[in-house]
Each structure stands twice: as C-alpha cells, then as structure tokens.
Write a protein that holds these residues in place. Structure first.
Motif, PDB file in Angstrom:
ATOM      1  N   TYR A  56      -8.262  -6.037   6.157  1.00  0.00           N
ATOM      2  CA  TYR A  56      -6.950  -6.067   5.513  1.00  0.00           C
ATOM      3  C   TYR A  56      -5.997  -7.037   6.207  1.00  0.00           C
ATOM      4  CZ  TYR A  56      -2.583  -4.153   3.534  1.00  0.00           C
ATOM      5  OH  TYR A  56      -1.369  -3.999   2.903  1.00  0.00           O
TER       6      TYR A  56
ATOM      7  N   ARG B 248      -9.088  -1.908   8.227  1.00  0.00           N
ATOM      8  CA  ARG B 248      -7.837  -2.534   8.682  1.00  0.00           C
ATOM      9  C   ARG B 248      -8.091  -3.953   9.181  1.00  0.00           C
ATOM     10  NH1 ARG B 248      -2.902  -1.500   9.159  1.00  0.00           N
ATOM     11  NH2 ARG B 248      -3.188   0.668   8.506  1.00  0.00           N
TER      12      ARG B 248
ATOM     13  N   ARG C 283     -10.498  -9.430   1.578  1.00  0.00           N
ATOM     14  CA  ARG C 283      -9.790  -8.154   1.439  1.00  0.00           C
ATOM     15  C   ARG C 283      -8.426  -8.190   2.144  1.00  0.00           C
ATOM     16  NH1 ARG C 283     -15.319  -6.299   1.387  1.00  0.00           N
ATOM     17  NH2 ARG C 283     -15.652  -5.281  -0.639  1.00  0.00           N
TER      18      ARG C 283
ATOM     19  N   ARG D  52       0.806  -1.225   0.000  1.00  0.00           N
ATOM     20  CA  ARG D  52       0.000   0.000   0.000  1.00  0.00           C
ATOM     21  C   ARG D  52       0.840   1.276   0.000  1.00  0.00           C
ATOM     22  NH1 ARG D  52      -5.659   0.617   1.161  1.00  0.00           N
ATOM     23  NH2 ARG D  52      -6.231   2.734   1.800  1.00  0.00           N
TER      24      ARG D  52
ATOM     25  N   HIS E 164      -4.844  -8.020   2.621  1.00  0.00           N
ATOM     26  CA  HIS E 164      -3.759  -7.398   1.852  1.00  0.00           C
ATOM     27  C   HIS E 164      -4.212  -6.930   0.469  1.00  0.00           C
ATOM     28  CE1 HIS E 164       0.195  -8.159   4.116  1.00  0.00           C
ATOM     29  NE2 HIS E 164      -0.811  -8.173   4.970  1.00  0.00           N
TER      30      HIS E 164
END
Length: 761
Positions: free
Chosen positions: A166, A163, A173, A148, A175
């Motif tokens: 992530y 987050r 989702r 990112r 990464h």
C-alpha cells in the motif's frame, strides 16, 4: 540538464483512487523525468521537468496509457521555469475533495486474476483480491475524500505485508483502498437464513449445492444476487416460483467468452462490452440449439449475459458451469437487497443458503444493462460500472438536484457544466424504493459536495418522486418539468446540443399539460421551453393503469376507434375469449369514457398491436408485449407499410393509425403470418415519424431530431426511424450515454430547471 524544460500538467476526470499518481511516478522514472505529482481539488496536478523530447513523450503517454479505471476528462499543460528537482516524487493530497470524481466499481484485472488462481501466490483463491487497477470503488466509499478510513474497508487494519504494498509507489497496490489478503481482510462464509455457518469450504460447498439445483444468494459488490444453474429447468422453475417472477427474463453469467459463444451469438462490439472493465449485462441473440433452460428467457430472441466481475464469480464459475442465472436479490417491485440482515429476512423464502462476507456494501448498485445499436451501446439500465461517471453539459447550470419520475428511478446532481447521474434505484411505487431514493440523494450530495439551490421533479402530482421533492427543506426552489420536455433535454444534453430541435418522444406514460396522458409526442424547442407540434391520435385508456397490465384493453380501444361499437362483430379469434357481460362493460367504458382517460401513448399502441395480432393479451412485467412483438418482427424482412393519415391543423399534426388498425384486423382474419404483421407495423410507425418531422421542418426550418423515451429501447423501431429520417436528410441524435427510458430523465429535468432562469437572455 541540456535543453531542460518544465511544465505544469493538470488532469481532470476520474483520476483519484485509480492509481494515477503511481502511474505517473513509474512513467516519469522510465522517461527520465523529474518533478512531482499530487491530488488537488482540481484533480491530479503534476510538475514535470526534463529534456523537451522526453517531456513530450511523457505527456503523450499519459493519455495513451492511463490506468484501466481512470477516465481523463481534460489534460492541460503550462510551461513554467525549471526547478532542478533531483527525482520525481509523490506529494500528499491538498484541499477538500469537493470536485474530485469517484471511480465506478470495476472488474478483476488480469494481474489479480492470474494471482487468484496461482497456488504460489499469497492471495491464492482469495475472493477479495484487488489492486489500484480493479475492484470496488463507488459501492464502498462512505465519504470524500476517497481514502481507506472513508470506505467500508476501514474496519480491516492492514497486515504488514499489505501495508508494504500500500505504501510502495512502485507497487500496483499503492494506495489501493480496498487492498486486503486472507490475513487481514474480509472473510467469506456460507450460511443458512438463520446465519448459521455451513461446514466446508464456502465456495466449494456453494458450487456443489448449485450443481444439485439449489438456489444460492450471493453477496456481490453492490448487492445480493440469486443464483441457480442456468441449464437446470427444475432449478430455474423453482426460482421463478419463489421469486414470484412468472416470465420476465433472467440474466445469466458465464465464465468466459468461449462459454458465452456456446449459447449466444455476440458480435465484436458486444464482446468488447462484455469484457470491458464495466462488465454490464449485454443483450445477446440466442444461438439456435443452445443448452440454456428455455425458462431463463421464455420469449424473445435474446439472453441478458454478463461475464464475472468479482473474484468470487470467477471462483464459483471456472471449470464448473456453462452459465448461472444471476438475478437481483429481491422480490418483484422491491430494490435489490444489500444489507446482510435485510437480505436474510427478505430472501429467506427464496434462497436455500447465503454466500456472504463481512465487507459492508455502503451503496447498493444493480447491474447495468445494454444492447448494441448501430455499433454503439444503448443503455436499458445505467448503474454498476458506469456510475458515478459525469456527463459533460453544453450549458452552465447552478447547483440542481433532479429526482426523476416514477419508473426506472434515478437522480441527477448538476453544477456548472457537469452532471452526475445516480445508479438505478427502481420503480418508485413503494416505501422501500422511496427510502432508497432518499439514501441515494443524501449519499451523492455528500460525496460530490453539492448543495442544490433548485430541485426538479416531474409534473405529475401523484408520483412519489414529486412528493419527495415537495418534502425537501432548505429553501430549495422547486421546478416541475413536463415529462416529455425532460426527455428532449436529456437527449440534447448528452449529445452536447443547444438551441432548438425536433423531439420525437415515444413512451408509455407522461402527464400532459392538457390533463391527458401523453406518450407519442413531437415537440419543438430546447432547454428553455417547448411546444407540442404533433402527436399520435388519442384513444381511451380503458381502466387506466389496468390497461397497462392487460394490453387486450388497448386493442379494444383502437378497434373501437377504428370500427365503432361493432368491434365485437369482427372475426378475431381472441375476441371470443371475452364474455358477453365483459363486452358490454368495455363498450360502456369506451363510449362514455368511464375510467378511460385519453392517451396518445406509442407504448400503448404497441400493446394494442401485440394483443390484436394474438401475440400477448396480458403481461406479467412492464414492456413485455412490445418486447415480444419486436422479437417476432425481427423474424420477417417484409418491406410492407400499412396506410395511415396525417391530420394537419394550425399548430399541430396528428398521426391517425385507424387505417393501419383496419388493415391489421383484415390481415389477422386472413391468417397473415404474425411476424409479417409485426414487422409491417414497425415500418409503418417509422415512416409516419419521418413524415411528421418533414411537415414540422417545412413549418419551422429545424433539421435536428432527437429520439427519446422508453419505446426507443426497441432496436428495430429505432433503426427504422433513424433510417427513415436520414433518407430525408435529417440530423438524428439518439442516446448513447444514458437510457432513452425514464432512467435518463433526471438529466433532462436538471438542465431544464437550471436553464430556466436564463430565459430572456
């Protein structure tokens, strides 16, 4: 564990930044496999342990169920001693990303699309919804490795909810570098050319303006598009006026396949291409009685059509429009605008408003354009969705940079047995496209961590790409490559061929080694060299480049070659439009070769036929006359072939089409239907190609033929040539991964330049 087995699995290809590690994590959990997975310089490496049968199923499922944006180039396994891991884990990345492949930009996956229109979802109607299985990649990465901080999403810190997704290996989702939501991600705005925000919901207001016939500049993944309602004649006419684009077809975007079928006739292969993750523009045959404005594609039988590939497209189209024109945001001959301030400045005189967002586009990428040929894609432009996928080479190369020619600009970076072609840059005729060439070269070199030792360029001394290559420092060895030799090498390389072939290279222009303009060539050779074994009979090019824009000049040249100075006595209707002073001027040019270099170009032959038959005497864009001639020829199924002569010399054979031109002039005078004449000319050229190749085979024994050059974008001609050659038992190879036009030329340049030191082995 009974009968436990462990193996190391190395997977190369586009396997990073596409959800491959969480895919393996979930797959391992389902199959009762322990071990670990991590990103390395080789790609993705995993160690997997478990029952032998479960382990075999695990490996088989990797290839059969890889994530949508992944491309597995190779998968290797090696048995190693068991380690007794308690679970399967995801380890941190190791090493530099120098050999990691970056994924192309993708479309919206079904899961994200479902959430986009789900009122209960927190990303409901959020124009930047994405996950590991979809969304932008190449256009937003700024450096390697693909994390990112090295993307244009770096300025959008993740909220707690994003987050959590992530960082969860079980979440789709995990990464996903572009992940965002309305609380933490990019924001959409509708503004005027002065960047003043317009009131109301940006999507709703923009859609309302489109419905009123307004022109909206829409910021996409790789640049700006100009949109209007494709069913509104007045709106399309105004877009043409403002964009200074008289007749060149516009692309359209439709909400779904059902809408596409209402105005076009796609076959099964075309529908698969339309709906694939790349979402290219596909040329589709027009449906009779369709409701699309005739001004969208004024001549020809095809619509360039695509489906929505961003959430914003879906929001604009769904339930509102059958189709929108969605054409590149630029003026003629300029690259597509992709920076916000630049777009507002360059498009201010065209667009009524701008639908923009604050996620920066790092790399501009035009839409890819494809037509289907014999059940396979035939690229006319290879760009978004396909770049930067690699091409595997049949030979090993040092680090090479190739910078293409002048038209359809692309670059190629190659090293070892792999090459990466850039996105479409444009025709290198001005400072803007030259700057784009420099930007693309620097970006790809940094991304791929390739420092070239050799730079390859066209033999033509006046091309801007040649000047660019000459200006590169760093001790690079420059290798000029003859244009048509590069075409041969390009088609050979993408088909995995080595050795010697017959290359049939038909295009508009190429700098010949004899100082004339080539373009109707039969070459014998391979990567290390070639000889010219045949060509079309050369004729003058009256006025040089002016003849490209005015095909009637080429008709005059071919008529002069066939009839001499009495050409103006022929009772051809269009000759009456040329005044006496102009007649004397053209005759003087042809007789004395004043500003009339010789050319063997097949592209110019098609121009001559189009003008001679009254199809098109002047053009407003490259290839227009030939495209309209092809469309006309498709309306006839005549099997007639005009006469021609093969002139055999010691080392070469020449196709003399003067008999065809004389017969064509008689047919025009007699009022033969234009479609029949157009079809007969296509058939004649196809037959002549097979005859020349047969002659060459009788001399050198070669049986493999490669077809390349922009003329082979002509589907009808290519089918005819292939059929004629197959009937004579040739092995025929065409382009499938790259365009036959100059958009694929850089690959051939790179292979020829990198192969040159090996001559003499």
């Amino acid at each position: 564990m009974i009968d436990a087995k462990r193996m190391r699995i190395t997977i190369e290809g586009i396997v990073q930044g596409v959800g491959f590690r969480p895919f393996l994590f979930r797959l391992a959990e389902r199959n009762g496999i322990t071990g670990w997975v991590k990103n390395t310089t080789a790609g993705v490496v995993a160690e997997a342990e478990g029952d032998a049968s479960l382990l075999a199923a695990f490996v088989a499922a990797i290839e059969g169920g890889a994530p949508p944006l992944a491309v597995i180039a190779s998968l290797a396994t090696e048995d190693i001693p068991p380690a007794g891991d308690a679970a399967f884990t995801i380890l941190g990345s190791e090493g530099s990303a120098g050999t990691v492949r970056v994924a192309p930009d993708g479309d919206v996956c079904p899961d994200c699309l479902r959430e986009l229109f789900d009122p209960a979802d927190r990303r409901y109607r959020y124009p930047f919804i994405t996950c590991t299985n979809c969304g932008p990649r190449y256009s937003l990465i700024t450096a390697a490795p693909y994390d990112r901080p090295n993307t244009t999403m770096a300025s959008f810190p993740l909220c707690d909810a994003c987050r959590a997704e992530y960082e969860d290996p079980g979440d789709r989702r995990f990464h996903a570098q572009p992940v965002a939501c309305p609380d933490c991600g990019p924001r959409l705005r509708l503004v005027d050319s002065g960047d003043r925000e317009l009131a109301g919901d940006p999507v709703e207001t923009a859609a309302a303006l489109l419905a009123q016939g307004k022109i909206v500049a829409v910021k996409g993944i790789g640049g700006y598009h100009l949109a209007v309602d494709a069913l509104n004649d007045a709106a399309v006419r105004e877009l043409r006026r403002r964009k200074c684009r008289d007749e060149k077809p516009f692309a359209v975007i439709a909400p779904d396949l059902e809408a596409v079928r209402s105005f076009a006739i796609p076959d099964a292969v075309e529908e698969r291409l339309l709906a694939g993750p790349e979402h290219p523009i596909v040329l589709l045959r027009k449906r009779p009685g369709n409701g699309i404005s005739p001004l969208v594609a004024p001549a020809g039988g095809y619509f360039g059509t695509m489906l929505p590939y961003t959430p914003l497209h879906h929001l604009l189209l769904r339930g509102r429009f059958t189709a929108l024109v969605m054409t590149s945001g630029n003026l003629s001959d300029e690259p597509i605008a992709y920076r916000d301030a630049e777009a507002r400045e360059r498009l201010a005189a065209i667009a009524d408003c701008f639908l923009v967002h604050d996620r920066e586009i790092h790399t501009r990428t035009d839409d890819s354009v494809i037509r289907v040929f014999r059940g396979n894609p035939l690229f006319l432009r290879r760009s978004r969705g396909y770049v930067p996928r690699e091409v595997r080479l049949p030979v090993e190369l040092p680090a090479v940079l190739a910078v293409g020619a002048e038209l359809k600009g692309t670059i190629c970076l190659a090293r070892g047995d792999r090459a990466v072609m850039s996105q479409h840059i444009g025709d290198l005729k001005n400072a803007a496209t030259l700057a784009s060439l420099a930007e693309t070269t620097a970006h790809l070199q940094g991304l791929l961590e390739i420092t070239p030792a050799i730079v390859a360029h066209d033999l033509h001394p006046d091309y801007l790409s040649t000047s660019f290559a000459e200006g590169l420092g760093g001790g690079l060895r420059r290798v000029p490559v003859q244009h048509h030799h590069a075409h041969v090498a390009s088609c050979m390389a993408e088909n995995g061929l080595d050795g010697q072939v017959i290359g049939v290279i038909f295009d508009g222009t190429g700098y010949g080694t004899d100082g004339t303009i080539w373009g109707g060539e039969f070459l014998v050779g391979g990567y290390g060299g070639y000889r010219r074994a045949g060509h079309l009979r050369q004729v003058p090019l009256p006025g040089g480049d002016a003849a490209v824009k005015e095909p009637f000049r080429m008709a005059l040249s071919y008529l002069y070659d066939a009839f001499g100075a009495g050409l103006f006595d022929l009772p051809l209707p269009w000759l009456g439009d040329i005044g006496e002073p102009e007649r004397l001027l053209y005759l003087r040019m042809l007789e004395r070769r004043i500003n009339s270099p010789l050319t063997s170009s097949c592209g110019r032959l098609f121009d001559a036929v189009a003008a001679l038959t009254g199809v098109r005497g002047k053009v407003s864009y490259e290839g227009q006359a030939a495209m309209e001639l092809e469309a006309l020829a498709e309306q006839s199924d005549t099997a007639a072939v005009y006469p021609y002569i093969l002139v055999r010399r010691d080392e070469t054979v020449e196709i003399d089409f003067r008999l065809m031109i004389r017969a064509l002039a008689e047919d025009v005078t007699a009022g033969r239907p234009k479609a029949e004449m157009a079809r007969a000319c296509h058939s004649t050229i196809a037959a002549a190609v097979a005859d020349v190749c047969s002659h060459i085979r009788s001399r050198c024994g070669l049986n493999r033929v490669v077809l390349s050059g922009g003329v082979f974008q002509n589907k009808l001609l290519t089918e005819g040539v292939c059929q004629s050659l197959l009937e004579k038992d040739f092995l025929v190879h065409t382009h499938r991964l790259l365009p036959p036009n100059d958009g694929g030329l850089a690959l051939g340049q790179a292979v020829v330049a990198g192969y040159a030191p090996r001559k003499g082995e």
